[in-house]
Design a protein around this motif. Structure first.
Motif, PDB file in Angstrom:
ATOM      1  N   THR A  55       0.988  -1.269  -0.007  1.00 23.99           N
ATOM      2  CA  THR A  55       0.020   0.010  -0.084  1.00 23.99           C
ATOM      3  C   THR A  55       0.770   1.201  -0.142  1.00 23.99           C
ATOM      4  OG1 THR A  55      -1.496  -1.246   1.279  1.00 23.99           O
ATOM      5  CG2 THR A  55      -1.863   1.185   1.124  1.00 23.99           C
ATOM      6  N   THR A  56       1.907   1.181   0.814  1.00 21.93           N
ATOM      7  CA  THR A  56       2.904   2.195   0.765  1.00 21.93           C
ATOM      8  C   THR A  56       3.473   2.614  -0.518  1.00 21.93           C
ATOM      9  OG1 THR A  56       3.300   1.985   2.886  1.00 21.93           O
ATOM     10  CG2 THR A  56       5.024   3.257   2.124  1.00 21.93           C
ATOM     11  N   LEU A  57       3.744   1.692  -1.373  1.00 19.27           N
ATOM     12  CA  LEU A  57       4.376   1.728  -2.580  1.00 19.27           C
ATOM     13  C   LEU A  57       3.512   2.058  -3.527  1.00 19.27           C
ATOM     14  CD1 LEU A  57       7.027  -1.552  -2.668  1.00 19.27           C
ATOM     15  CD2 LEU A  57       7.455   0.870  -2.508  1.00 19.27           C
ATOM     16  N   LEU A  58       2.423   1.513  -3.412  1.00 18.13           N
ATOM     17  CA  LEU A  58       1.180   2.177  -4.253  1.00 18.13           C
ATOM     18  C   LEU A  58       0.879   3.844  -4.206  1.00 18.13           C
ATOM     19  CD1 LEU A  58      -1.193   1.795  -6.225  1.00 18.13           C
ATOM     20  CD2 LEU A  58      -2.753   1.404  -4.236  1.00 18.13           C
ATOM     21  N   PHE A  59       0.845   4.240  -2.862  1.00 18.46           N
ATOM     22  CA  PHE A  59       0.610   5.489  -2.802  1.00 18.46           C
ATOM     23  C   PHE A  59       1.928   6.365  -3.024  1.00 18.46           C
ATOM     24  CE2 PHE A  59      -3.292   4.050  -0.623  1.00 18.46           C
ATOM     25  CZ  PHE A  59      -4.226   4.904  -1.206  1.00 18.46           C
ATOM     26  N   SER A  60       2.872   5.969  -2.902  1.00 18.60           N
ATOM     27  CA  SER A  60       4.302   6.483  -3.348  1.00 18.60           C
ATOM     28  C   SER A  60       4.168   6.913  -4.700  1.00 18.60           C
ATOM     29  CB  SER A  60       5.561   5.832  -2.929  1.00 18.60           C
ATOM     30  OG  SER A  60       6.486   6.405  -3.126  1.00 18.60           O
ATOM     31  N   TRP A 212       1.952 -14.138  -7.777  1.00 20.10           N
ATOM     32  CA  TRP A 212       2.546 -13.003  -8.770  1.00 20.10           C
ATOM     33  C   TRP A 212       1.768 -11.683  -8.724  1.00 20.10           C
ATOM     34  CZ3 TRP A 212       6.097 -14.041 -12.365  1.00 20.10           C
ATOM     35  CH2 TRP A 212       6.769 -15.557 -12.403  1.00 20.10           C
ATOM     36  N   ILE A 213       0.581 -11.630  -8.104  1.00 15.22           N
ATOM     37  CA  ILE A 213      -0.040 -10.409  -8.369  1.00 15.22           C
ATOM     38  C   ILE A 213      -0.689 -10.361  -6.803  1.00 15.22           C
ATOM     39  CG2 ILE A 213      -1.916  -8.961  -9.041  1.00 15.22           C
ATOM     40  CD1 ILE A 213      -1.866 -10.631 -11.763  1.00 15.22           C
ATOM     41  N   GLY A 214      -0.384  -8.951  -6.138  1.00 13.11           N
ATOM     42  CA  GLY A 214      -0.737  -8.705  -4.735  1.00 13.11           C
ATOM     43  C   GLY A 214      -1.521  -7.417  -4.775  1.00 13.11           C
ATOM     44  N   LEU A 215      -2.653  -7.286  -4.028  1.00 12.64           N
ATOM     45  CA  LEU A 215      -3.503  -6.195  -3.854  1.00 12.64           C
ATOM     46  C   LEU A 215      -3.159  -5.351  -2.678  1.00 12.64           C
ATOM     47  CD1 LEU A 215      -6.864  -7.235  -5.090  1.00 12.64           C
ATOM     48  CD2 LEU A 215      -5.307  -6.220  -6.333  1.00 12.64           C
ATOM     49  N   PRO A 216      -2.859  -4.178  -2.617  1.00 12.51           N
ATOM     50  CA  PRO A 216      -2.744  -3.398  -1.392  1.00 12.51           C
ATOM     51  C   PRO A 216      -3.749  -3.629  -0.388  1.00 12.51           C
ATOM     52  CG  PRO A 216      -3.477  -1.762  -3.071  1.00 12.51           C
ATOM     53  CD  PRO A 216      -3.168  -3.205  -3.717  1.00 12.51           C
ATOM     54  N   GLN A 217      -3.549  -3.391   0.933  1.00  9.07           N
ATOM     55  CA  GLN A 217      -4.562  -3.462   1.889  1.00  9.07           C
ATOM     56  C   GLN A 217      -4.889  -2.002   2.374  1.00  9.07           C
ATOM     57  OE1 GLN A 217      -2.944  -5.898   5.199  1.00  9.07           O
ATOM     58  NE2 GLN A 217      -1.814  -6.973   3.647  1.00  9.07           N
ATOM     59  N   PHE A 218      -6.279  -1.938   2.473  1.00 12.54           N
ATOM     60  CA  PHE A 218      -6.683  -0.570   2.941  1.00 12.54           C
ATOM     61  C   PHE A 218      -7.258  -0.685   4.317  1.00 12.54           C
ATOM     62  CE2 PHE A 218      -6.788  -0.637  -1.721  1.00 12.54           C
ATOM     63  CZ  PHE A 218      -5.934   0.563  -1.905  1.00 12.54           C
ATOM     64  N   GLN A 219      -7.188   0.584   5.221  1.00 12.30           N
ATOM     65  CA  GLN A 219      -7.873   0.704   6.242  1.00 12.30           C
ATOM     66  C   GLN A 219      -8.547   2.035   6.579  1.00 12.30           C
ATOM     67  OE1 GLN A 219      -5.434  -0.895   9.413  1.00 12.30           O
ATOM     68  NE2 GLN A 219      -6.889   0.103  11.024  1.00 12.30           N
ATOM     69  N   THR A 220      -9.699   2.169   7.038  1.00 16.52           N
ATOM     70  CA  THR A 220     -10.341   3.471   7.417  1.00 16.52           C
ATOM     71  C   THR A 220      -9.585   4.265   8.592  1.00 16.52           C
ATOM     72  OG1 THR A 220     -12.273   2.458   6.984  1.00 16.52           O
ATOM     73  CG2 THR A 220     -12.544   4.582   7.830  1.00 16.52           C
ATOM     74  N   PRO A 221      -9.034   5.281   8.622  1.00 15.79           N
ATOM     75  CA  PRO A 221      -8.407   6.098   9.348  1.00 15.79           C
ATOM     76  C   PRO A 221      -9.674   6.533  10.392  1.00 15.79           C
ATOM     77  CG  PRO A 221      -8.795   7.379   7.444  1.00 15.79           C
ATOM     78  CD  PRO A 221      -9.159   6.137   7.129  1.00 15.79           C
ATOM     79  N   THR A 222      -9.028   6.772  11.720  1.00 12.63           N
ATOM     80  CA  THR A 222      -9.834   7.237  12.758  1.00 12.63           C
ATOM     81  C   THR A 222      -9.055   8.401  13.458  1.00 12.63           C
ATOM     82  OG1 THR A 222      -8.723   5.765  14.417  1.00 12.63           O
ATOM     83  CG2 THR A 222     -10.807   4.926  13.541  1.00 12.63           C
ATOM     84  N   PHE A 223      -9.811   9.436  13.903  1.00 17.76           N
ATOM     85  CA  PHE A 223      -9.198  10.767  14.352  1.00 17.76           C
ATOM     86  C   PHE A 223      -9.446  10.704  15.692  1.00 17.76           C
ATOM     87  CE2 PHE A 223     -10.440  11.111  10.009  1.00 17.76           C
ATOM     88  CZ  PHE A 223      -9.334  11.619   9.330  1.00 17.76           C
ATOM     89  N   SER A 224      -8.369  10.779  16.766  1.00 15.33           N
ATOM     90  CA  SER A 224      -8.396  10.874  18.122  1.00 15.33           C
ATOM     91  C   SER A 224      -7.556  12.122  18.369  1.00 15.33           C
ATOM     92  CB  SER A 224      -7.508   9.621  18.693  1.00 15.33           C
ATOM     93  OG  SER A 224      -7.472   9.826  19.984  1.00 15.33           O
TER      94      SER A 224
END
Length: 248
Positions: A55-60, A212-224
């Protein structure tokens, strides 16, 4: 200048401007070197913070493409992970969980967008006064020093390979000009990796087991509110870091 267009310059050019390029084979080689150079830091940050590397590489990549499009390709730059956020992310994950750390990063991004809008409207004079070169230069230098513990640990894990890679890198930079000198990092890493393979220091089992192919993992942010103040110093560091990168 047309966005994302480059005119060809010969291999003897001492400087390649943002709107220029070498031949495509040389361009691809230098691009591969950039991937090698950025991968360590960009990949290390999610490993240290517990975020998914894919996920980091994707958004990078997405961030880099957007940056080049928005700036009209006037400033060649790569947007990767920053070590400035490791401390607040680690603290947020420990106290409130991963979601709160993601929320803190979203808040940092929004503040940086706001600062960028202010700079666009009123200019950079106030930044030059509050963050002079001595400050931004020191912060950029500290980014490199932050990598020292990781480099030391990796070097101790394979001292022979590390020494050979280091000698090849320094030697290529010191004694070679042209393409060999420009690809010093890439060449040293490739030779070092091949040496590690020959010495049996590379575990290839995870490579064989990986999909061979992997999908990024996503998670909903929370605000504290208990966590968000931890990220405020990171905003200052990131502004100084980006100013230093642009000016350099």
């Amino acid at each position: 200048m047309t966005k994302l267009s480059w005119k060809y310059v010969g291999p003897d050019a001492d400087v390649v401007a943002p709107d220029e390029r070498l031949s495509w084979p040389r361009t691809l080689g230098i691009g591969a070197q950039h991937v090698v150079a950025m991968f360590g830091a960009t990949f290390l940050v999610p490993v240290l913070t517990g975020f998914p590397p894919a996920t980091t590489l994707l958004f990078s990549g997405v961030g880099t493409i957007l940056f080049l499009l928005i700036t009209g390709n006037r400033l060649p730059s790569y947007l990767g992970s920053s070590f400035s956020v490791i401390a607040p992310v680690t603290a947020a994950v420990a106290s409130q969980g991963t979601g709160s750390a993601l929320g803190g990063l979203v808040a940092v991004g929004l503040l940086l967008i706001l600062i960028g809008a202010v700079v666009h409207v009123i200019g950079t004079r106030w930044l030059d006064l509050t963050l002079p070169p001595v400050v931004t230069g020191a912060i950029v230098a500290l980014i490199g020093f932050n990598l020292a513990p990781a480099a030391k640990t990796n070097f101790e894990a394979g001292p022979l390979v590390g020494l050979v890679t280091l000698v090849l890198l320094v030697g290529a930079l010191a004694f070679f000009r042209g393409l060999i000198g420009r690809l010093a990092i890439f060449g040293a890493v490739v030779i070092g990796y091949l040496l590690a393979l020959a010495l049996g220091e590379v575990d290839t089992a995870p490579i064989a087991e990986a999909a061979w192919i992997g999908l990024p993992q996503f998670q909903t942010p929370t605000f504290s509110l208990a966590v968000l103040p931890l990220f405020l110093p990171a905003v200052i560091a990131l502004v100084a870091e980006n100013i230093g990168h642009v000016k350099s």
